[in-house]
Design an enzyme around this catalytic site. Structure first.
Site, PDB file in Angstrom:
ATOM      1  N   HIS A   1      53.716  46.397 -13.048  1.00 53.49           N
ATOM      2  CA  HIS A   1      54.495  45.155 -12.991  1.00 53.49           C
ATOM      3  C   HIS A   1      53.461  44.045 -12.873  1.00 53.49           C
ATOM      4  O   HIS A   1      52.646  44.062 -11.960  1.00 53.49           O
ATOM      5  CB  HIS A   1      55.443  45.168 -11.784  1.00 53.49           C
ATOM      6  CG  HIS A   1      56.440  44.052 -11.792  1.00 53.49           C
ATOM      7  ND1 HIS A   1      57.414  43.939 -10.813  1.00 53.49           N
ATOM      8  CD2 HIS A   1      56.632  42.999 -12.640  1.00 53.49           C
ATOM      9  CE1 HIS A   1      58.157  42.866 -11.060  1.00 53.49           C
ATOM     10  NE2 HIS A   1      57.690  42.280 -12.154  1.00 53.49           N
ATOM     11  N   LEU A   2      53.466  43.101 -13.777  1.00 56.63           N
ATOM     12  CA  LEU A   2      52.377  42.130 -13.898  1.00 56.63           C
ATOM     13  C   LEU A   2      52.046  41.465 -12.567  1.00 56.63           C
ATOM     14  O   LEU A   2      52.901  40.822 -11.949  1.00 56.63           O
ATOM     15  CB  LEU A   2      52.747  41.072 -14.937  1.00 56.63           C
ATOM     16  CG  LEU A   2      51.683  40.012 -15.233  1.00 56.63           C
ATOM     17  CD1 LEU A   2      50.369  40.648 -15.657  1.00 56.63           C
ATOM     18  CD2 LEU A   2      52.186  39.041 -16.299  1.00 56.63           C
ATOM     19  N   HIS A   3      50.778  41.595 -12.145  1.00 57.24           N
ATOM     20  CA  HIS A   3      50.342  41.014 -10.877  1.00 57.24           C
ATOM     21  C   HIS A   3      48.828  40.898 -10.829  1.00 57.24           C
ATOM     22  O   HIS A   3      48.105  41.601 -11.538  1.00 57.24           O
ATOM     23  CB  HIS A   3      50.826  41.850  -9.697  1.00 57.24           C
ATOM     24  CG  HIS A   3      50.184  43.211  -9.620  1.00 57.24           C
ATOM     25  ND1 HIS A   3      50.532  44.260 -10.454  1.00 57.24           N
ATOM     26  CD2 HIS A   3      49.203  43.710  -8.811  1.00 57.24           C
ATOM     27  CE1 HIS A   3      49.811  45.325 -10.166  1.00 57.24           C
ATOM     28  NE2 HIS A   3      48.980  45.022  -9.171  1.00 57.24           N
ATOM     29  N   PHE A   4      48.353  40.004  -9.969  1.00 54.87           N
ATOM     30  CA  PHE A   4      46.938  39.846  -9.652  1.00 54.87           C
ATOM     31  C   PHE A   4      46.755  40.102  -8.155  1.00 54.87           C
ATOM     32  O   PHE A   4      47.654  39.854  -7.352  1.00 54.87           O
ATOM     33  CB  PHE A   4      46.455  38.423  -9.943  1.00 54.87           C
ATOM     34  CG  PHE A   4      46.563  37.988 -11.379  1.00 54.87           C
ATOM     35  CD1 PHE A   4      45.468  38.075 -12.230  1.00 54.87           C
ATOM     36  CD2 PHE A   4      47.751  37.465 -11.875  1.00 54.87           C
ATOM     37  CE1 PHE A   4      45.559  37.656 -13.553  1.00 54.87           C
ATOM     38  CE2 PHE A   4      47.854  37.037 -13.194  1.00 54.87           C
ATOM     39  CZ  PHE A   4      46.759  37.141 -14.031  1.00 54.87           C
TER      40      PHE A   4
ATOM     41  N   GLN B   1      52.154  45.538 -16.751  1.00 53.56           N
ATOM     42  CA  GLN B   1      50.825  45.086 -16.295  1.00 53.56           C
ATOM     43  C   GLN B   1      49.928  44.803 -17.498  1.00 53.56           C
ATOM     44  O   GLN B   1      48.915  45.456 -17.734  1.00 53.56           O
ATOM     45  CB  GLN B   1      50.209  46.148 -15.353  1.00 53.56           C
ATOM     46  CG  GLN B   1      48.883  45.772 -14.726  1.00 53.56           C
ATOM     47  CD  GLN B   1      48.955  44.631 -13.724  1.00 53.56           C
ATOM     48  OE1 GLN B   1      49.962  43.940 -13.637  1.00 53.56           O
ATOM     49  NE2 GLN B   1      47.894  44.443 -12.967  1.00 53.56           N
TER      50      GLN B   1
END
Length: 361
Positions: free
Chosen positions: A202-205, A165
């Protein structure tokens, strides 16, 4: 195999209508998100429904929007324990490669050439040898099973790369383009770093719809450095960038420089992308653009179950999901301002941060 949403720059909506009594407009992107989100709700893929959400707009200068959402506080996935903004991705804990297929609305992909795509088209997301046929990347739009509001989805860039993230320039660009694909004045996108209330590493928007104007979308700013401005009237010190007078690539590059500095220095931070007035224009201006707000803030890495509301991206922007009914009706603007200001960097910390940022942006 799920659907692939393809788009081109010609599909971008540069400006949305102002906040008045007119009905919000929807683009093809909005229609697809809402149609598929509604179907997922009807099919029972969420942990709860949003049928009885009570909303108030607090009296005062900031017009904070508060909503009683007790189910989210009780039923959302517990945040993963973290100690640093820089923690690496851990494949052994929950991540977005482990979600159910029913939670995926579609994958999203930009075509660089208009001749390659027929305006916001949908087709099969075909894979070859385990990879998406173009560029080997797959970015997803998935439901948030514990929604904070209508249409609450997660935008997950390059999901199979298993990125932590931490904002990347390409991820910021994808988020900006998703905002431009929407014609709805109430569509918003938020990002929470680790130690700033991100619940999954975990990379997210986050993205969702709220048909209420927020103070952050017309608040005053002051010149800082280049296209980066400083917030002047918010309880949490931060920065602002607008798309007007610039372009997606430059805005993404500047925001990545800022967020990368925060990450290197282990400074927790939140980001919020929305439509708003152009900098220097009053609240009633019809000259609208995309605004991006970034708040460096104190770290919060422990238990976040206490308090009437959290202090993540949407709350800092002026939309506050309230955890419990007790105190909801009595909440006033001064209470919100006091609570939010507690996570702001001090004047001295912010001054040092500004001096360091001026050297890199």
């Amino acid at each position: 195999m799920f659907q692939l949403f393809q788009y081109h720059e010609s599909d971008f909506v540069v400006s949305t209508e102002p906040w008045d009594d007119s009905k919000p407009h929807c683009s093809k992107f909005d229609e697809e998100v809402q149609l598929r989100w509604d179907q997922a709700m009807e099919d029972g893929h969420f942990r709860y429904r949003l049928d009885n959400i009570e909303r108030r707009v607090l009296e005062g200068e900031k017009h904070y929007v508060v909503e009683l959402n007790e189910k989210r506080a009780k039923e959302r996935r517990r945040p993963q324990p973290v100690k640093s903004v820089q923690e690496p991705f851990n494949p052994n804990v929950f991540n977005f490669n482990k979600i159910k297929p029913e939670e995926i609305l579609f994958s999203i992909h930009k075509h660089e050439s208009q001749s390659d795509v027929n305006a916001c088209s949908l087709g099969k997301d075909d894979k070859v040898d385990g990879k998406v046929t173009e560029k080997g990347e797959r970015s997803l739009v998935v439901i948030n099973v514990s929604p904070l509001g209508y249409g609450h989805v997660l935008l997950v860039p390059n999901v199979e790369a298993c990125l932590p993230q931490v904002l990347t320039e390409s991820a910021i660009k994808l988020a900006l383009e998703a905002m431009l694909l929407s014609a709805h004045r109430g569509f918003r996108i938020g990002f929470n770093s680790l130690c700033a209330l991100a619940s999954v590493n975990h990379l997210h928007f986050h993205a969702y719809y709220l048909d209420e104007e927020l103070f952050i979308e017309y608040c005053k700013v002051a010149t800082f450095s280049g296209i980066c401005y400083e917030l002047k009237t918010t309880p949490v010190r931060g920065f602002a960038v607008q798309l007007y007078g610039s372009n997606v690539s430059r805005v993404a590059r500047v925001l990545h420089s800022v967020s990368s500095y925060f990450t290197r220095e282990n400074i927790a931070h939140n980001m919020f992308i929305s439509r708003g007035t152009r900098f220097g224009e009053g609240r009633g201006s019809k000259e609208r653009t995309v605004r991006v707000i970034v708040w460096p803030r104190t770290s919060q890495c422990g238990d976040t179950t206490g308090g009437l509301f959290n202090a993540a991206a949407v709350e800092l922007a002026g939309h506050l999901p309230i955890k419990e009914s007790e105190g909801f009706q009595e909440l006033v603007e001064a209470d919100v301002e006091k609570s939010l200001s507690e996570i702001s960097l001090s004047h001295e910390e912010f001054l040092t941060l500004k001096q360091n940022l001026k050297e890199i942006i």
